[in-house]
Design an enzyme around this catalytic site. Sequence first.
Site, PDB file in Angstrom:
ATOM      1  N   HIS A  11       0.809  -1.231   0.000  1.00 27.18           N
ATOM      2  CA  HIS A  11       0.000   0.000   0.000  1.00 27.18           C
ATOM      3  C   HIS A  11       0.844   1.285   0.000  1.00 27.18           C
ATOM      4  O   HIS A  11       0.732   2.155   0.866  1.00 27.18           O
ATOM      5  CB  HIS A  11      -1.116   0.001   1.039  1.00 27.18           C
ATOM      6  CG  HIS A  11      -0.758  -0.205   2.489  1.00 27.18           C
ATOM      7  ND1 HIS A  11       0.221   0.507   3.137  1.00 27.18           N
ATOM      8  CD2 HIS A  11      -1.289  -1.009   3.417  1.00 27.18           C
ATOM      9  CE1 HIS A  11       0.284   0.136   4.392  1.00 27.18           C
ATOM     10  NE2 HIS A  11      -0.623  -0.799   4.585  1.00 27.18           N
TER      11      HIS A  11
ATOM     12  N   HIS B 236      -5.313  -8.661  14.602  1.00 26.39           N
ATOM     13  CA  HIS B 236      -5.416  -7.521  13.688  1.00 26.39           C
ATOM     14  C   HIS B 236      -6.118  -7.978  12.407  1.00 26.39           C
ATOM     15  O   HIS B 236      -5.819  -9.040  11.880  1.00 26.39           O
ATOM     16  CB  HIS B 236      -4.004  -7.005  13.392  1.00 26.39           C
ATOM     17  CG  HIS B 236      -3.914  -5.852  12.466  1.00 26.39           C
ATOM     18  ND1 HIS B 236      -4.896  -4.885  12.363  1.00 26.39           N
ATOM     19  CD2 HIS B 236      -2.941  -5.491  11.586  1.00 26.39           C
ATOM     20  CE1 HIS B 236      -4.510  -3.987  11.464  1.00 26.39           C
ATOM     21  NE2 HIS B 236      -3.345  -4.333  10.979  1.00 26.39           N
TER      22      HIS B 236
ATOM     23  N   GLU C 124      -6.359  -6.313   9.354  1.00 19.87           N
ATOM     24  CA  GLU C 124      -5.916  -5.913   8.010  1.00 19.87           C
ATOM     25  C   GLU C 124      -5.647  -7.167   7.169  1.00 19.87           C
ATOM     26  O   GLU C 124      -5.190  -8.183   7.671  1.00 19.87           O
ATOM     27  CB  GLU C 124      -4.666  -5.016   8.081  1.00 19.87           C
ATOM     28  CG  GLU C 124      -4.376  -4.363   6.744  1.00 19.87           C
ATOM     29  CD  GLU C 124      -3.379  -3.195   6.820  1.00 19.87           C
ATOM     30  OE1 GLU C 124      -2.812  -2.942   7.894  1.00 19.87           O
ATOM     31  OE2 GLU C 124      -3.192  -2.544   5.775  1.00 19.87           O
TER      32      GLU C 124
ATOM     33  N   ASP D 184      -3.559  -8.409   5.212  1.00 18.57           N
ATOM     34  CA  ASP D 184      -2.318  -9.190   5.157  1.00 18.57           C
ATOM     35  C   ASP D 184      -2.281 -10.252   6.255  1.00 18.57           C
ATOM     36  O   ASP D 184      -1.503 -11.198   6.185  1.00 18.57           O
ATOM     37  CB  ASP D 184      -1.069  -8.290   5.210  1.00 18.57           C
ATOM     38  CG  ASP D 184      -1.100  -7.266   6.323  1.00 18.57           C
ATOM     39  OD1 ASP D 184      -2.201  -6.834   6.708  1.00 18.57           O
ATOM     40  OD2 ASP D 184      -0.025  -6.880   6.811  1.00 18.57           O
TER      41      ASP D 184
ATOM     42  N   HIS E  32      -1.851  -0.289  14.551  1.00 24.54           N
ATOM     43  CA  HIS E  32      -2.138   0.957  13.863  1.00 24.54           C
ATOM     44  C   HIS E  32      -3.549   1.034  13.341  1.00 24.54           C
ATOM     45  O   HIS E  32      -3.886   1.990  12.608  1.00 24.54           O
ATOM     46  CB  HIS E  32      -1.125   1.155  12.715  1.00 24.54           C
ATOM     47  CG  HIS E  32      -1.298   0.172  11.577  1.00 24.54           C
ATOM     48  ND1 HIS E  32      -1.399   0.596  10.279  1.00 24.54           N
ATOM     49  CD2 HIS E  32      -1.459  -1.153  11.541  1.00 24.54           C
ATOM     50  CE1 HIS E  32      -1.552  -0.430   9.473  1.00 24.54           C
ATOM     51  NE2 HIS E  32      -1.580  -1.501  10.225  1.00 24.54           N
TER      52      HIS E  32
ATOM     53  N   TYR F 138       9.912   0.594   8.639  1.00 21.85           N
ATOM     54  CA  TYR F 138       8.566   0.147   9.004  1.00 21.85           C
ATOM     55  C   TYR F 138       7.915   1.162   9.956  1.00 21.85           C
ATOM     56  O   TYR F 138       6.758   1.558   9.778  1.00 21.85           O
ATOM     57  CB  TYR F 138       8.684  -1.232   9.664  1.00 21.85           C
ATOM     58  CG  TYR F 138       7.388  -1.929   9.912  1.00 21.85           C
ATOM     59  CD1 TYR F 138       6.880  -2.846   9.010  1.00 21.85           C
ATOM     60  CD2 TYR F 138       6.665  -1.678  11.067  1.00 21.85           C
ATOM     61  CE1 TYR F 138       5.685  -3.494   9.243  1.00 21.85           C
ATOM     62  CE2 TYR F 138       5.474  -2.322  11.313  1.00 21.85           C
ATOM     63  CZ  TYR F 138       4.990  -3.231  10.405  1.00 21.85           C
ATOM     64  OH  TYR F 138       3.805  -3.861  10.644  1.00 21.85           O
TER      65      TYR F 138
ATOM     66  N   HIS G 155       5.303  -9.422  11.119  1.00 19.62           N
ATOM     67  CA  HIS G 155       6.117  -9.269   9.909  1.00 19.62           C
ATOM     68  C   HIS G 155       7.592  -9.377  10.289  1.00 19.62           C
ATOM     69  O   HIS G 155       8.034  -8.762  11.263  1.00 19.62           O
ATOM     70  CB  HIS G 155       5.913  -7.894   9.256  1.00 19.62           C
ATOM     71  CG  HIS G 155       4.538  -7.648   8.741  1.00 19.62           C
ATOM     72  ND1 HIS G 155       4.022  -8.289   7.634  1.00 19.62           N
ATOM     73  CD2 HIS G 155       3.562  -6.815   9.173  1.00 19.62           C
ATOM     74  CE1 HIS G 155       2.789  -7.855   7.405  1.00 19.62           C
ATOM     75  NE2 HIS G 155       2.480  -6.965   8.337  1.00 19.62           N
TER      76      HIS G 155
HETATM   77 FE1  FEO Z   1      -1.723  -3.605   9.595  1.00 17.88          FE
HETATM   78 FE2  FEO Z   1       0.446  -6.056   8.767  1.00 17.88          FE
HETATM   79  O1  FEO Z   1      -1.206  -5.191   8.797  1.00 17.88           O
END
Ligand code: FEO
Length: 397
Positions: A24, A78, A80, A82, A145, A192, A225
């Site tokens: 993104h 989370h 999101e 991913d 986030h 990051y 990650h």
């Molecule tokens: Fe906020 Fe790695 O997704």
Amino acid sequence: MKPVEIKPGVYWVGAIDWNIRDFHGYSTYLGTTYNAYLILDDKITLVDTVKKPFLSELFHRIDQVVEPEKIDYLVVNHVEMDHSGSFPEVVERIQPEKIFCSEMGKKALQKHFHNQALPYEVVKTGDSVSIGSKTLHFLETRMLHWPDSMFTYLPGDRLLISSDAFGQHWATSERFDDEVDMGELMRHAAKYYANILLLYSPLVQKLLTKVQELNLDIDMIAPDHGLIWRTNWQQIIEAYDRWSKQLVRRKAVVVYDTMWHSTEKMIHAVANGLIDEGVEIKLMSLKACHRSDIVTEVLDAKGLVVGSPTINNGLFPTVADFLTYLKGLKPSGKVGFAIGSYGWSGEAPKLISKIFDEMKVEQIIEPIRIQYVPTHEELKKCYQAGRDLGRKIKESV
Ligand code: FEO
């Protein structure tokens, strides 16, 4: 690659995305990983899933530890995509008895996957659940986030599963911090932070205080990650403290684009002034540097100079793109000025200056505008502006 046992009975079962290059708007030129963790206990628990195209990789790794159908609980730290892109397929296959998530997580899952009837168990900070010999503690990290974000902490294992926090976009065959070059790891972690978390820095400060107050006994941080922090976990916490305080160095980032090299000449003169004052600089052309790499350099820089030629009464498109992105990340405490060449109208430096005002960048001079091609005298003025900025930076850092 086999699953990796990171603590007794806790396995990394995530996926490695070697070839993703855009996350993104963030340049992931060395790929990333989507980490998921499988915990073997009386209630077998999966913490997080992976991006949808990696579903089979997730199941392949889980399969080497336990049949996926035997998983009892799913934790969604989370939502999101991913981490939850494969959520519907995972839920379909494992039929979890309970799905633990925050209140905002439940709402987000329902808005993403439109399935209201799943066995959601909403948890909040301080809640815990026993899964046998181990206990899961939950800590909401709202807006770090996303509104739904939370951590899962295993006190017996001194393990903090930290979702996006403390992560890095870096695809590696290694899983732990002490297996890779620390300098490179910290650069990925800084990038990051700068691109994902910088705008939430005040909340990061509050979270670090909260973690201290809770007196969490930690010796491993497992983000969603990149590499798992098992040796240098204190180093990443200290870095988050520094980055979230937006502590800066005697450094300036000089960013620009150019049409016929006039703005470029002006920028080089500014850069030379800064260098001659003894300030470290990063000179970054938007033709050569990705916005996410420039923002990473801005993270610990006191100085910021942005140059743009005027085109069609406005900013050069790459400069507009960069400033939109940078402003959204809310860097604070910068000092600098705007600069640019023009043909007849010359709006661009004023537009940069206006955005600097909105970003509360302390501007040491009015924008420098030079028509067509700068003369030697005009370039000396740019050089002097660089020296003045250099002195200002040295006075304040
Ligand atoms: Fe906020 Fe790695 O997704």
